[in-house]
Scaffold this motif. Structure first.
Motif, PDB file in Angstrom:
ATOM      1  N   MET A   1     110.900  35.682   9.970  1.00 64.87           N
ATOM      2  CA  MET A   1     111.637  35.998  11.190  1.00 64.87           C
ATOM      3  C   MET A   1     110.767  36.830  12.131  1.00 64.87           C
ATOM      4  O   MET A   1     110.085  37.758  11.707  1.00 64.87           O
ATOM      5  CB  MET A   1     112.910  36.770  10.849  1.00 64.87           C
ATOM      6  CG  MET A   1     113.971  35.928  10.163  1.00 64.87           C
ATOM      7  SD  MET A   1     114.716  34.742  11.310  1.00 64.87           S
ATOM      8  CE  MET A   1     115.572  35.871  12.402  1.00 64.87           C
ATOM      9  N   THR A   2     110.806  36.496  13.415  1.00 63.00           N
ATOM     10  CA  THR A   2     110.095  37.283  14.413  1.00 63.00           C
ATOM     11  C   THR A   2     110.872  38.570  14.661  1.00 63.00           C
ATOM     12  O   THR A   2     112.088  38.528  14.871  1.00 63.00           O
ATOM     13  CB  THR A   2     109.979  36.500  15.743  1.00 63.00           C
ATOM     14  OG1 THR A   2     109.379  35.235  15.482  1.00 63.00           O
ATOM     15  CG2 THR A   2     109.134  37.272  16.733  1.00 63.00           C
ATOM     16  N   PRO A   3     110.212  39.730  14.629  1.00 62.13           N
ATOM     17  CA  PRO A   3     110.922  41.001  14.836  1.00 62.13           C
ATOM     18  C   PRO A   3     111.675  41.014  16.160  1.00 62.13           C
ATOM     19  O   PRO A   3     111.186  40.507  17.173  1.00 62.13           O
ATOM     20  CB  PRO A   3     109.787  42.038  14.832  1.00 62.13           C
ATOM     21  CG  PRO A   3     108.669  41.388  14.096  1.00 62.13           C
ATOM     22  CD  PRO A   3     108.776  39.919  14.386  1.00 62.13           C
ATOM     23  N   ALA A   4     112.870  41.604  16.151  1.00 64.35           N
ATOM     24  CA  ALA A   4     113.703  41.639  17.354  1.00 64.35           C
ATOM     25  C   ALA A   4     113.009  42.381  18.492  1.00 64.35           C
ATOM     26  O   ALA A   4     113.129  41.994  19.662  1.00 64.35           O
ATOM     27  CB  ALA A   4     115.047  42.292  17.033  1.00 64.35           C
ATOM     28  N   TRP A   5     112.272  43.447  18.140  1.00 66.89           N
ATOM     29  CA  TRP A   5     111.593  44.228  19.190  1.00 66.89           C
ATOM     30  C   TRP A   5     110.529  43.394  19.898  1.00 66.89           C
ATOM     31  O   TRP A   5     110.316  43.538  21.109  1.00 66.89           O
ATOM     32  CB  TRP A   5     110.968  45.493  18.615  1.00 66.89           C
ATOM     33  CG  TRP A   5     109.830  45.257  17.655  1.00 66.89           C
ATOM     34  CD1 TRP A   5     109.890  45.175  16.299  1.00 66.89           C
ATOM     35  CD2 TRP A   5     108.448  45.054  17.990  1.00 66.89           C
ATOM     36  NE1 TRP A   5     108.657  44.925  15.753  1.00 66.89           N
ATOM     37  CE2 TRP A   5     107.750  44.858  16.778  1.00 66.89           C
ATOM     38  CE3 TRP A   5     107.746  45.023  19.192  1.00 66.89           C
ATOM     39  CZ2 TRP A   5     106.371  44.631  16.733  1.00 66.89           C
ATOM     40  CZ3 TRP A   5     106.368  44.793  19.159  1.00 66.89           C
ATOM     41  CH2 TRP A   5     105.702  44.601  17.944  1.00 66.89           C
ATOM     42  N   LEU A   6     109.882  42.489  19.138  1.00 71.18           N
ATOM     43  CA  LEU A   6     108.843  41.658  19.728  1.00 71.18           C
ATOM     44  C   LEU A   6     109.462  40.597  20.643  1.00 71.18           C
ATOM     45  O   LEU A   6     108.901  40.275  21.700  1.00 71.18           O
ATOM     46  CB  LEU A   6     108.017  40.995  18.628  1.00 71.18           C
ATOM     47  CG  LEU A   6     106.821  40.145  19.086  1.00 71.18           C
ATOM     48  CD1 LEU A   6     105.886  40.954  19.978  1.00 71.18           C
ATOM     49  CD2 LEU A   6     106.062  39.603  17.873  1.00 71.18           C
ATOM     50  N   VAL A 185      96.391  33.717  11.357  1.00 68.85           N
ATOM     51  CA  VAL A 185      96.362  35.028  10.699  1.00 68.85           C
ATOM     52  C   VAL A 185      97.673  35.778  10.907  1.00 68.85           C
ATOM     53  O   VAL A 185      98.380  36.100   9.949  1.00 68.85           O
ATOM     54  CB  VAL A 185      95.169  35.870  11.205  1.00 68.85           C
ATOM     55  CG1 VAL A 185      95.169  37.244  10.527  1.00 68.85           C
ATOM     56  CG2 VAL A 185      93.858  35.153  10.959  1.00 68.85           C
ATOM     57  N   ILE A 186      97.999  36.083  12.162  1.00 72.62           N
ATOM     58  CA  ILE A 186      99.160  36.927  12.424  1.00 72.62           C
ATOM     59  C   ILE A 186     100.461  36.237  12.025  1.00 72.62           C
ATOM     60  O   ILE A 186     101.331  36.831  11.390  1.00 72.62           O
ATOM     61  CB  ILE A 186      99.199  37.328  13.918  1.00 72.62           C
ATOM     62  CG1 ILE A 186      97.941  38.115  14.281  1.00 72.62           C
ATOM     63  CG2 ILE A 186     100.452  38.155  14.214  1.00 72.62           C
ATOM     64  CD1 ILE A 186      97.830  38.477  15.760  1.00 72.62           C
ATOM     65  N   PHE A 187     100.610  34.952  12.396  1.00 65.13           N
ATOM     66  CA  PHE A 187     101.813  34.209  12.057  1.00 65.13           C
ATOM     67  C   PHE A 187     101.475  33.002  11.189  1.00 65.13           C
ATOM     68  O   PHE A 187     102.097  31.944  11.304  1.00 65.13           O
ATOM     69  CB  PHE A 187     102.542  33.751  13.326  1.00 65.13           C
ATOM     70  CG  PHE A 187     103.153  34.875  14.117  1.00 65.13           C
ATOM     71  CD1 PHE A 187     104.375  35.412  13.745  1.00 65.13           C
ATOM     72  CD2 PHE A 187     102.501  35.402  15.213  1.00 65.13           C
ATOM     73  CE1 PHE A 187     104.943  36.454  14.458  1.00 65.13           C
ATOM     74  CE2 PHE A 187     103.061  36.440  15.940  1.00 65.13           C
ATOM     75  CZ  PHE A 187     104.281  36.973  15.562  1.00 65.13           C
ATOM     76  N   GLY A 188     100.510  33.149  10.310  1.00 68.63           N
ATOM     77  CA  GLY A 188     100.038  32.040   9.492  1.00 68.63           C
ATOM     78  C   GLY A 188     101.121  31.369   8.676  1.00 68.63           C
ATOM     79  O   GLY A 188     101.129  30.147   8.502  1.00 68.63           O
ATOM     80  N   GLY A 189     102.060  32.160   8.151  1.00 67.52           N
ATOM     81  CA  GLY A 189     103.113  31.578   7.325  1.00 67.52           C
ATOM     82  C   GLY A 189     104.232  30.958   8.125  1.00 67.52           C
ATOM     83  O   GLY A 189     104.944  30.070   7.637  1.00 67.52           O
ATOM     84  N   HIS A 190     104.390  31.393   9.365  1.00 62.29           N
ATOM     85  CA  HIS A 190     105.489  30.903  10.202  1.00 62.29           C
ATOM     86  C   HIS A 190     104.977  30.696  11.628  1.00 62.29           C
ATOM     87  O   HIS A 190     105.217  31.533  12.504  1.00 62.29           O
ATOM     88  CB  HIS A 190     106.653  31.898  10.206  1.00 62.29           C
ATOM     89  CG  HIS A 190     107.163  32.230   8.835  1.00 62.29           C
ATOM     90  ND1 HIS A 190     108.024  31.408   8.143  1.00 62.29           N
ATOM     91  CD2 HIS A 190     106.899  33.289   8.021  1.00 62.29           C
ATOM     92  CE1 HIS A 190     108.292  31.944   6.977  1.00 62.29           C
ATOM     93  NE2 HIS A 190     107.637  33.091   6.865  1.00 62.29           N
TER      94      HIS A 190
END
Length: 230
Positions: A1-6, A185-190
């Motif tokens: 899940m992408t953080p809500a703050w982001l 890298v940062i969102f490699g899994g999703h």
């Protein structure tokens, strides 16, 4: 899940960029500050899409003074000289506008067509982004160079390609490096997609990085007279 703050930060950044672009458009078309070099009437609003308020400040300080209305209101035949860094920045923004529009078109096309290579959309995005940026970048450069040099279509396109290929390639190198970092890298899994605001917020950052990597190329091109100083 992408953080809500982001997600919230992304929406704020995208909204601010959209407002910045509208402010520039309104100043050009509603208030009548038409650019002497008409292609810049597209370049400035597009630059606002990733630089936001910084683009508005840059336009008001170094873009608007190039308009016919600005000169007429101040009874000046020629606008004041810009510092060299501003000339370079405007040159990069000219290249960046083609890259930005090309990237937006290509990213949505790759997503809509669900294109992948080796199980990833990254390579199709690279190919689509670069191809679209190349076409639009040369078109933008043609409308800057051809009128100033009095060139026909064939020679104008050749000179436009000569002036823009190195610049847009340098821009895309920075952007593509950032895209690889975020995707692998940062969102490699999703991995994110263009229907997510965070995707476009990260693309804004990537375009700013591309702006930085294109800077040295533009300094060289302008000094050599290959690219017109704007």
């Amino acid at each position: 899940m992408t953080p809500a703050w982001l997600v919230m930060l992304s929406w704020c950044a995208l909204t601010l960029a959209a407002i910045s672009s509208v402010i520039i458009l309104a100043d050009i078309y509603a208030r009548g500050y038409r650019q002497r070099m008409r292609v810049m009437e597209a370049v400035w609003p597009v630059t606002g899409l990733y630089f936001g308020p910084i683009a508005v400040w840059m336009y008001c300080r170094y873009g608007r003074p190039q308009s016919g209305k600005w000169s007429a209101e101040r009874n000046r035949r020629n606008p004041p000289d810009k510092p060299s860094w501003a000339t370079t920045a405007i040159g990069v923004s000219h290249c960046g506008a083609g890259c930005t529009l090309g990237d937006i078109i290509a990213e949505f096309a790759v997503f809509a067509l669900a294109l992948e290579l080796f199980g990833s959309a990254l390579l199709p995005e690279y190919i689509g982004d670069y191809t679209a940026a190349l076409v639009l970048g040369i078109v933008f450069q043609y409308f800057a160079i051809a009128p100033m040099r009095g060139l026909g279509l064939r020679k104008g396109l050749m000179q436009a390609a000569k002036a823009d290929v190195l610049s847009l390639t340098a821009f895309e190198v920075g952007l593509f490096g950032w895209m690889a970092l975020t995707s692998l890298v940062i969102f490699g899994g999703h991995p994110l997609h263009p229907n997510n605001p965070v995707y476009w917020f990260l693309m804004q950052i990537g375009m700013i990085i591309g702006f930085a990597t294109a800077w040295p190329a533009n300094v060289w091109l302008i000094r050599r007279g290959i690219k017109e100083a704007m």
